[in-house]
Design an enzyme around this catalytic site. Structure first.
Site, PDB file in Angstrom:
ATOM      1  N   GLY A 160       0.788  -1.226   0.000  1.00 57.33           N
ATOM      2  CA  GLY A 160       0.000   0.000   0.000  1.00 57.33           C
ATOM      3  C   GLY A 160       0.815   1.269   0.000  1.00 57.33           C
ATOM      4  N   ASP A 201      13.680  -8.958   5.133  1.00 54.42           N
ATOM      5  CA  ASP A 201      13.639  -8.108   3.938  1.00 54.42           C
ATOM      6  C   ASP A 201      14.528  -6.883   4.126  1.00 54.42           C
ATOM      7  OD1 ASP A 201      12.927  -7.485   1.355  1.00 54.42           O
ATOM      8  OD2 ASP A 201      11.031  -6.526   1.895  1.00 54.42           O
TER       9      ASP A 201
END
Length: 312
Positions: free
Chosen positions: A18, A127
């Protein structure tokens, strides 16, 4: 809690699934970061988002972005987090293209403090990359975007999930043979390489092909003619193909490369220079909330293969 508690929303970037906005909390006047997720666009990823929220609640480190709250408004999930006013390391790279070893060492020192904490808690990030390392104007460095992070169970030493960003993925993650916190160490080494050269290894190759190359080829290495022996050794300690051979965050935090330069004020200096550069370049203002949310689903789709420093 609802969206009306926040005002002056300005789009500042794209996060996991998003858009991310800078906003002001009306009650406290505090500046925060809002991650806004269109649930219609990410129905198959809601479980991962819930994982992110629950994961962040438990974290308590000065080198990890703080989580404040979350709420659902209509078909959108709003996640309120700490706002880091210095920009990401990816943003800062725009100023000079690469970081000096002095700057890299200070970034690594602070990220390693976050990893020592995380790994000590039995957790991992999964990540790590320049885009997920945020800075503050005072020089503080923080790990962010735990959208794919997971908690290691006390009696389980591996995870078979396929997560992360291709260019920064450890070989065992790509091969899905099971992995542990040592996957973070590999990603850290790739990030150090990224900060030193301006992009991760294999950046000119399509991500899907990179997934084949990472487990097949020898680990990337820096050119010794361009970088110090200490820095090359630091990266080499991170990029061991066998996870068991990789250094721990605790060990790396005491590495001679870190001791050579740290602590120092280089990050604060780079952040200040970046702020002046943005002002002199008259970069476009952040986009207001109302002009962006109408097509948020399209925005999410457009960034699926956007990995920051990777150039096309």
């Amino acid at each position: 809690m609802e969206k009306h508690q926040y005002r002056d929303l300005q789009l500042i970037g794209q996060g996991s699934f998003g858009s991310v906005f800078r906003a002001q909390d009306v009650e406290s006047s505090k500046i925060v970061a809002l991650k806004v997720v269109d649930l219609d666009a990410t129905k198959d990823q809601i479980e991962t988002l819930t994982q992110e929220i629950n994961f962040l609640i438990d974290l308590n480190s000065v080198h990890i972005t703080k989580y404040y709250a979350s709420f659902v408004d209509g078909f959108r999930l709003w996640i309120t987090m700490e706002y880091c006013d210095g920009g990401s390391c990816l943003d800062l790279l725009k100023l000079s293209g690469t970081f000096s070893e002095r700057v890299i060492a200070e970034v690594m020192r602070q990220v390693l403090e976050a990893l020592v904490y995380l790994h000590g808690q039995g957790k991992m990030h999964r990540d790590i990359k320049a885009a997920n390392i945020l800075t503050m104007k005072d020089g503080l460095v923080k790990l962010a975007d735990f959208g794919v992070s997971g908690q290691l169970e006390s009696l389980r030493d591996k995870n078979d999930d396929f997560v992360g960003t291709p260019f920064w993925m450890a070989p065992e993650v790509v091969k899905q043979t099971g992995y542990n916190y040592k996957a973070d160490i590999w990603s850290l080494g790739i990030t150090a390489y990224e900060l030193a050269t301006g992009e991760p290894p294999y950046s000119g190759i399509h991500p899907m092909k990179v997934l084949l190359l990472i487990p097949k080829h020898s680990p990337p290495s820096l050119e010794r003619s361009k970088f110090s022996r200490a820095f090359c050794d630091f990266v080499s300690n991170c990029l061991k193909k066998n996870p068991k051979d990789r250094a721990t965050a605790e060990y790396l935090s005491k590495h001679k490369f870190i001791k050579k330069y740290c602590p120092n004020t280089s990050v604060k200096e780079v952040v200040a220079s970046y702020a002046k550069w943005k002002e002199s370049e008259l970069l476009p203002e952040a986009t207001p909330y109302n002009s962006t949310m109408g097509n948020s689903a399209n925005t999410i789709d457009e960034v699926v293969w956007d990995f920051g420093t990777v150039r096309r």
